[in-house]
Design an enzyme around this catalytic site. Structure first.
Site, PDB file in Angstrom:
ATOM      1  N   HIS A  53       0.850  -1.188   0.000  1.00  0.00           N
ATOM      2  CA  HIS A  53       0.000   0.000   0.000  1.00  0.00           C
ATOM      3  C   HIS A  53       0.889   1.242   0.000  1.00  0.00           C
ATOM      4  O   HIS A  53       2.052   1.194   0.417  1.00  0.00           O
ATOM      5  CB  HIS A  53      -0.895   0.020   1.230  1.00  0.00           C
ATOM      6  CG  HIS A  53      -1.958  -1.033   1.211  1.00  0.00           C
ATOM      7  ND1 HIS A  53      -3.063  -0.975   2.021  1.00  0.00           N
ATOM      8  CD2 HIS A  53      -2.089  -2.182   0.489  1.00  0.00           C
ATOM      9  CE1 HIS A  53      -3.837  -2.015   1.804  1.00  0.00           C
ATOM     10  NE2 HIS A  53      -3.266  -2.774   0.888  1.00  0.00           N
ATOM     11  N   GLU A  55       0.888   3.866   1.918  1.00  0.00           N
ATOM     12  CA  GLU A  55       1.372   4.225   3.249  1.00  0.00           C
ATOM     13  C   GLU A  55       2.487   3.286   3.704  1.00  0.00           C
ATOM     14  O   GLU A  55       3.479   3.734   4.291  1.00  0.00           O
ATOM     15  CB  GLU A  55       0.224   4.194   4.271  1.00  0.00           C
ATOM     16  CG  GLU A  55      -0.911   5.137   3.963  1.00  0.00           C
ATOM     17  CD  GLU A  55      -1.999   4.537   3.085  1.00  0.00           C
ATOM     18  OE1 GLU A  55      -3.111   5.081   3.082  1.00  0.00           O
ATOM     19  OE2 GLU A  55      -1.748   3.526   2.389  1.00  0.00           O
ATOM     20  N   CYS A  83      -6.062   1.992   5.514  1.00  0.00           N
ATOM     21  CA  CYS A  83      -6.719   0.755   5.936  1.00  0.00           C
ATOM     22  C   CYS A  83      -6.196   0.353   7.320  1.00  0.00           C
ATOM     23  O   CYS A  83      -5.201   0.900   7.804  1.00  0.00           O
ATOM     24  CB  CYS A  83      -6.452  -0.341   4.915  1.00  0.00           C
ATOM     25  SG  CYS A  83      -4.773  -1.012   4.996  1.00  0.00           S
ATOM     26  N   CYS A  86      -2.416  -0.507   7.474  1.00  0.00           N
ATOM     27  CA  CYS A  86      -1.533   0.656   7.433  1.00  0.00           C
ATOM     28  C   CYS A  86      -1.570   1.413   8.751  1.00  0.00           C
ATOM     29  O   CYS A  86      -0.531   1.858   9.246  1.00  0.00           O
ATOM     30  CB  CYS A  86      -1.913   1.559   6.264  1.00  0.00           C
ATOM     31  SG  CYS A  86      -1.566   0.802   4.658  1.00  0.00           S
TER      32      CYS A  86
END
Length: 156
Positions: A53, A55, A83, A86
């Protein structure tokens, strides 16, 4: 507030550039003392890595650049609402400030919301759809695993 909007704009610009390359619409920047120290985009499709992801990629690069997994004083600015994975990684790294430009409600019509994951994780473990089991392993005559780690930390 002006600086926050600038960093969120950078995260959204990264997300747009990622879409242009065929990636998912997520970007993030890691900022310390008013300076971007790392950035990342969602690379799940390119890498086949479900943890890739925006992040997470920004966190990995920030930790590498700072030479530490502890990222106190770093703020994360993300194009979309982070999410649970993260957020957990940011908490583990000591980050206490997160801002995002687009919410799960904004993402829902496009199939990009993680609201269902948040709801699932809010349930007690026994009620979640994943099966969790604690199965202790007998180490026989060896030192317990965590005690061994602590002992080696003290020696080092």
């Amino acid at each position: 507030m002006k600086q926050e909007r600038r960093f969120l704009g950078e995260a959204v610009a990264l997300a747009r550039a990622n879409v242009e390359k065929g990636g998912r619409p997520f970007g993030a920047v890691a900022v310390r003392n008013g300076e971007v120290i790392a950035s990342g985009v969602n690379e799940m499709l390119e890498t086949g890595d479900p943890t890739s992801h925006a992040e997470m990629n920004a966190l990995r690069l920030a930790a590498k650049r700072l030479g530490s997994p502890r990222l106190e004083g770093v703020a994360i600015y993300a194009s979309g609402q982070p999410c649970p994975m993260c957020i957990a990684a940011m908490r583990m790294a000591g980050i206490t400030e997160i801002a995002y430009a687009h919410s799960n409600a904004d993402a829902e019509p496009y199939g990009l919301s993680t609201a269902a994951v948040y709801a699932e994780l809010a349930k007690p473990l026994g009620e979640q759809s994943m099966r969790f089991r604690h199965v202790p392993v007998d180490d026989n005559d060896l030192a317990p695993l965590y005690a061994e780690w602590q002992h080696r930390q003290k020696e080092g």
